[in-house]
Design a protein around this motif. Structure first.
Motif, short mmCIF file in Angstrom:
data_model
loop_
_atom_site.label_atom_id
_atom_site.label_comp_id
_atom_site.label_asym_id
_atom_site.label_seq_id
_atom_site.Cartn_x
_atom_site.Cartn_y
_atom_site.Cartn_z
N SER A 53 9.89 -2.40 7.29
CA SER A 53 9.67 -0.99 6.95
C SER A 53 9.94 -0.72 5.47
O SER A 53 9.49 0.30 4.94
N TRP A 60 2.44 -6.76 2.37
CA TRP A 60 1.56 -6.85 3.53
C TRP A 60 0.40 -7.80 3.24
O TRP A 60 0.06 -8.64 4.05
N GLU A 145 -6.99 2.58 3.14
CA GLU A 145 -5.53 2.74 3.16
C GLU A 145 -5.00 2.78 4.59
O GLU A 145 -3.97 2.17 4.90
N ARG A 149 -2.48 -0.08 6.64
CA ARG A 149 -1.28 0.27 7.41
C ARG A 149 -1.37 -0.24 8.85
O ARG A 149 -0.39 -0.71 9.41
#
Length: 170
Positions: A53, A60, A145, A149
């Motif tokens: 987190s 990523w 985007e 995620r």
């Protein structure tokens, strides 16, 4: 000796290498190695989630480079030797897929990577090739985007499964 005791006792560099097998983010793996010793497996999972987190898009994307494309079994053996067995188990649903579905995955992966700039990442465990292809096609409509995620969330699921394997497999 338990796997947790073994992991806690590794030199830092070896622990980082083991954590990199679970998630290809260097920052995350370094954080996990520094967080030792863990008092329980649950503590490992909690720390892993918390550290993930705290990562961002660069982490990523780095983690994604440690995954083969869904269905690319030949690349599993060649490029990803340290996680090949795990990836092969995770992508088991691809092994019985029809030629049409495999071609759809290959074509879809190319389109996905061209659109988003990274490979299609999905927690493949328990999913058939057809299910993965449907998810790939569905996610092609996402904004870049948002898709990044989503892929990061899939990485978190994969990391958890791999940590479980690290801590329980012989």
């Amino acid at each position: 000796m338990s796997k947790l005791t073994w992991l806690n006792g590794l030199p830092v560099e070896e622990a980082q290498a083991e954590f990199l097998r679970c998630c290809g983010s260097t920052r995350w793996a370094e954080g996990m190695a520094r967080a030792r010793p863990f008092v329980s497996q649950a503590a490992v999972y909690t720390e892993a989630d918390w550290l993930w987190s705290q990562t961002g898009p660069e982490d990523w994307r780095e983690a994604m480079t440690h995954h083969p494309r869904i269905g690319d079994i030949s690349k599993l053996r060649e490029k990803y030797k340290t996680t090949a067995t795990w990836s092969s188990q995770e992508q088991r649903g691809v092994q019985e897929a029809s030629e049409e579905v495999l071609q759809g995955l290959a074509d879809g992966n190319r389109e996905y990577e061209a659109r988003f700039g990274f490979i299609f990442l999905v927690c493949a465990t328990g999913k058939s090739a057809g299910e993965m292809l449907a998810l790939l096609r569905e996610r092609m409509n996402n904004e870049p985007e948002a898709e990044l995620r989503i892929a990061a969330g899939e990485q978190a699921k994969i990391t958890r499964i791999r940590l479980e394997k690290l801590l329980t497999s012989p």
